[in-house]
Enzyme design. Sequence first.
Site, mmCIF file in Angstrom:
data_model
loop_
_atom_site.group_PDB
_atom_site.id
_atom_site.type_symbol
_atom_site.label_atom_id
_atom_site.label_comp_id
_atom_site.label_asym_id
_atom_site.label_seq_id
_atom_site.Cartn_x
_atom_site.Cartn_y
_atom_site.Cartn_z
ATOM 1 N N PHE A 266 9.042 -22.218 -43.372
ATOM 2 C CA PHE A 266 10.042 -21.527 -42.560
ATOM 3 C C PHE A 266 9.779 -20.019 -42.585
ATOM 4 O O PHE A 266 9.583 -19.440 -43.655
ATOM 5 C CB PHE A 266 11.450 -21.793 -43.093
ATOM 6 N N ALA A 267 9.780 -19.401 -41.395
ATOM 7 C CA ALA A 267 9.620 -17.950 -41.298
ATOM 8 C C ALA A 267 10.658 -17.414 -40.321
ATOM 9 O O ALA A 267 10.457 -17.444 -39.105
ATOM 10 C CB ALA A 267 8.209 -17.598 -40.835
ATOM 11 N N TYR B 139 11.095 -12.660 -42.924
ATOM 12 C CA TYR B 139 9.985 -13.442 -43.463
ATOM 13 C C TYR B 139 8.888 -13.699 -42.430
ATOM 14 O O TYR B 139 7.833 -14.240 -42.764
ATOM 15 C CB TYR B 139 10.512 -14.765 -44.018
ATOM 16 N N ASP C 145 6.875 -22.404 -49.360
ATOM 17 C CA ASP C 145 7.462 -21.133 -48.937
ATOM 18 C C ASP C 145 6.462 -20.341 -48.109
ATOM 19 O O ASP C 145 5.244 -20.381 -48.362
ATOM 20 C CB ASP C 145 7.883 -20.302 -50.150
ATOM 21 N N GLU D 288 17.184 -25.030 -54.531
ATOM 22 C CA GLU D 288 16.359 -25.303 -55.709
ATOM 23 C C GLU D 288 17.152 -26.013 -56.800
ATOM 24 O O GLU D 288 16.630 -26.907 -57.485
ATOM 25 C CB GLU D 288 15.757 -24.014 -56.261
ATOM 26 N N ASP E 155 2.889 -16.339 -60.800
ATOM 27 C CA ASP E 155 3.035 -14.907 -60.600
ATOM 28 C C ASP E 155 1.748 -14.228 -61.064
ATOM 29 O O ASP E 155 1.347 -14.369 -62.224
ATOM 30 C CB ASP E 155 4.237 -14.388 -61.400
#
Length: 348
Positions: free
Chosen positions: A106-107, A111, A196, A288, A311
């Site tokens: 999804f954007a 985003y 994501d 989440e 990360d």
Amino acid sequence: MGMTKLHGLAILVTAGITGAIWYHYPFSPARAQEHKASPGDDSVLKIDETSLMLPCLPSFPTPCRRRDVLVLTPWLAPIVWEGTFSRDILDAQYLQKNLVTGVVTFAVENYVQFIEGFMSSANKYFLAGHPVNFYLFTDCPEKVSHLQMAPENHLFVIPVQPDPRWQDISRSRMDILSSYIQSQFQHEVDYLYSVDINVQLLAHIGVEIIDALVATISFWQVTPQQEDKASEKHSESQPANPEGQGDFHYTASFYGGSVAEVYKLTRACSAGLLQDRENGIEGPWHHESHLNRYLLQHKPTRLLSPEYYWDTELSPSSILVKRMCPVHQHSQRQTPQTKSVRPFFFSV
């Protein structure tokens, strides 16, 4: 006495190995029964019982080389790390089955800036050489009209309306996914993964991720945090986990599996989010936390280690390869481009 203990240990080890092989064999009756669709709407979805065996099991010539990390859950689901599989072996299995995998992302709103970076890296690294359908939900379809795709990949752009708050966007994702699985995706792909948009793929993510229900262990599991993000704090909330319960904490940034299993997951999470909204409850981690609640009750058949969502500023010795990482606008990188194609568009 010493020999007796050694004999008993040998029996336990042998039984454990035998059970693991039986459980992970692609056409194991137990796995087929465990993940059979339930009556009702789920039964209209096609069921694929395929499961690719990991080469660290004794039936493969290449042994598992990792001794520093957990590679099997208490319920005998494999945990995928670098060094626990042979991609050549798994690719051969996958090719024989003529499968298509889908990726949903999804954007919307801000985003949109991540579309090009995500798509170029996913086109290069996600199941490279195998057919992949990318489903991009966005409120700015004009931003993706000139993206470059590999010959075996297809991009489908699906316009959506932006929600007024990011919390509403988070909630609506599960509902949108379950709706499109039933109406469209089940007819086009065998496996479906939600990723994501604000991530960058840095290394190959291959068919080692393919299984009925797949979850990615959050890097919070292996790094100290000030706040416990693995549990929902509102006791009235649908995803509130019982005190002290929970196997792993899974990130909602990367999960998936067979179309039938992802449909059941998204339907359950969507129902929980809707009930929370009706009760005036807004969980701190939204979909989440509902994802983790569902996976506590419905164990994943395969877990991806934190190297599949990591990360870049963290570097423990157990992470040998950083395959996917969250990114910010200034850190997006461009990857080599291949065939230019115009994506297919759908109306909501």
